[in-house]
Design an enzyme around this catalytic site. Structure first.
Site: not given
Lengths: 243, 396
Positions: A137, A141, A235, A238
């Site tokens: 990401r 933006t 996650d 993770d």
């Protein structure tokens, strides 16, 4: 806590059992799109998902149980590849008319969580080539941005198994598919393998790429305000690599 | 029968140590337990035989397990005494020996093996053994079918007994084979198999794997790789038929998920040698399964399946049990394996039989005898096929 969308529940078990003998559990939401294939909701699959969803499951178990689901996903995904007839002689001298694999394949993992699915792929296809795509990401933006890719040179001639365990909004998966298409891979030769998907994400993805095939183990209830899949499993990267 | 001496109370025990306890009266034998164990063994069930310590005059904790014997010999001075025992015996033999020889043997045994001194041994002989022989043992002669004078020296009598037993065994195995053949006959070829037989879905990948595995030109390396891959799928499918119960968990997102978990531990029983080919698949799915082993082989002369070796986890009767054997031809070995497990207290509905190639006839037999057994099959064969998977997999 935000309101959780309803989850479908069903008695789960083999056909020969009476309905009341089957234990009740939450199952995948149905998806109508014909290019979305959800693994059969068997008791064993639900039990595996229960293990990896449980926040108290330790990492060793998380890895073991997610690997088992991934192998089932790969086996189901490979069924979508073409085969041609082939006749062989058996060790006891009978003729067996069977089929053989046709066409070359490769795996493409979306880093980092997708790489956790490579072992499962190799368990079924020993020397499969594997490409990688890193999408993150963009902080400015807040849109996904391609940082890195390394793909087999002849990828345009191959069937691609695209690996990403969690499908929330599908931003990175969409971008990864676009990368593959830009390298000459026809959309119909892409198979997206996924453990848990959000219903809204998977529907728009299936509509956007109607010829691409999606194999998933479970379509979850929905997304929360942070765009996490719920109930989800946290996650994946993770839990597989770090925690 | 020495195993069935009753445990002595402290007073009796003191008498025994003074050589004043009467071991040669029928009242010293626990006939109730003996009859119960003999009945179990005759019905083909497992029996725990007590172990008696002559040093302590007590039954000890551990037992000797007897299971699946072809010939059972009950030996002892009261073998032909109890009418309930007589009813269970197929052949009753009274072996007679000169009384001098008896005394000599007895002295040697009691002193050498049972920790007694010569005075004690002689005292026992004259107080109990001899009078009891006349009172209880000798009258048993009238219950015998055969009397063998001169014991071991009488080779003609022994030879006749052996021949009689061999004939009986042969006619029993003929009958067994006939019963096996009768099972699974008289079916309509189109009659579908019951729902508890689950054949892997016939997908393109599966067909391609069948092709590689059936090809005699496939290298062993490839054979092992694809067989392990297929075995993993078989065991995964088999796991769907284990017992599950609901389980709620909380995900890292803090939301409850209503899922499932196994409600019993999983054990596996490997039918040797072929069953070993499915073990890699088993370990990929249930790495901590407790594993038992059975060696069942067909007798080369009669074709009857025989149990040669058995080693089962003690938890078996409480667990869900996967039975592994890659090929089912006539089904005789599989029938025997499931029978052995049931004899060890495993309920039929908790057994999942996992196999790769199974003949239609074998499956019909299995489901007819065990309607609650679950069977997972990779591929159904129309005809019986001899075992070849283990040879390919192990390379020998």
């Amino acid at each position: 806590m935000s309101t959780v969308p309803e989850a479908p529940a069903a008695p789960i078990g083999p056909k020969y059992k009476e309905e009341e003998e089957k234990p009740q559990a939450t199952v995948s939401k149905p998806i109508k799109h014909s290019n979305v294939h959800i693994l059969p909701q068997t008791p064993q699959l639900i039990a595996l998902l229960t293990m990896i969803r449980d926040k108290s499951t330790v990492r060793g178990d998380f890895i073991f149980y997610s690997n088992r689901i991934i192998r089932l996903l790969v086996e189901e995904g490979l069924n979508h590849l073409p085969v041609i007839s082939s006749s062989v002689t058996t060790p006891i001298g009978h003729t067996y008319s069977g089929v053989q694999f046709e066409g070359k394949i490769c795996g493409v993992s979306i880093m980092r969580a997708g790489e956790a699915m490579e072992q499962g792929l190799r368990d079924c296809c020993r020397s499969v080539r594997i490409g990688k795509i890193l999408i993150q990401r963009d902080e400015e933006t807040s849109k996904p941005r391609l940082f890195y890719d390394k793909l087999p040179e002849d990828i345009a001639q191959r069937y691609c198994l695209l690996l990403d365990p969690m499908f929330a909004t599908g931003g990175s998966a969409t971008m990864a598919v676009e990368v593959l298409i830009s390298r000459g891979v026809p959309e119909e030769r892409i198979l997206f393998l996924n453990l848990i998907a959000s219903p809204e994400g998977i529907r728009s993805f299936a509509e956007r790429f109607p010829k691409l095939r999606i194999v998933t183990a479970f379509v979850d209830q929905g997304l929360d305000e942070k765009n996490y899949i719920i109930p989800g499993l946290g996650d994946f990267g993770d839990r597989f690599y770090c925690i | 029968m020495d195993s069935f001496y009753k445990s002595l109370n402290p007073e009796q025990s003191a008498q025994a140590f003074r050589n004043e306890y009467d071991f040669d009266s029928p009242s010293s034998i626990d006939f109730d337990i003996l009859v119960e164990r003999l009945r179990d063994l005759k019905q083909g069930r497992k029996a725990e035989i007590p172990v008696y310590s002559f040093e302590k005059h007590q039954r000890v904790e551990k037992t000797t397990t007897i299971y699946s014997c072809h010939v059972l010999i009950l030996e002892g001075i009261f073998a032909l005494y109890d009418p309930r025992v007589l009813e269970l015996l197929d052949m009753k033999i009274f072996v007679d020996t000169d009384v001098d020889v008896c005394l000599a043997r007895r002295l040697a045994r009691d002193i050498k093996y049972r920790g007694r001194d010569i005075h004690g041994a002689i005292k026992q002989w004259s107080t109990f053994v001899k009078p009891n022989f006349e009172l209880y043992v000798e009258p048993q002669k009238k219950n015998a079918d055969i009397m063998v004078p001169r014991g071991i020296e009488n080779s003609i009598a022994i030879d006749m007994i052996v021949k009689h037993i061999q004939r009986a065994l042969l006619s029993k195995s003929d009958e067994h084979i006939k019963t096996l053949q009768a099972l699974g006959q008289g079916y309509d070829a189109d009659e579908p198999l019951p729902a508890n037989v689950k054949v892997l879905k016939d997908t393109p990948q599966l067909r391609a794997m069948h092709t590689i595995l059936h090809d005699e030109e496939t290298t062993r390396e490839d054979f092992v790789f694809y067989f392990d891959r297929l075995a993993t799928l078989l065991v995964e499918r088999g796991s769907d038929h284990l017992a599950f119960k609901p389980k709620e968990v909380v995900t890292p997102q803090g939301i409850t998920y209503a899922g499932l978990e196994l409600s019993k531990d999983v054990s596996a029983v490997v039918i040797l040698r072929s069953g070993g080919t499915l073990e890699v698949g088993l370990r990929r799915v249930v790495p901590d399964a407790r594993i038992g082993r059975l060696l069942i082989q067909s007798n080369a002369r009669t074709g009857e399946p025989e149990l040669h070796y058995l080693n089962l986890p003690s938890s078996l009767s409480k667990d869900s049990v996967l039975v592994l054997d890659p090929q089912v031809a006539t089904g005789a070995g599989a029938l025997m394996a499931v029978t052995v497990l049931k004899d060890h207290g495993v309920e039929e509905e908790r057994i999942v039989f996992v196999t790769y190639l199974a003949s239609l006839g074998g499956l019909r037999r299995l489901t007819k005898v065990f309607p609650k057994l679950k069977i997972i099959v990779g591929k159904i064969q129309e005809e019986f096929e001899r075992r070849w998977i283990d040879e390919r997999y192990f390379g020998s």
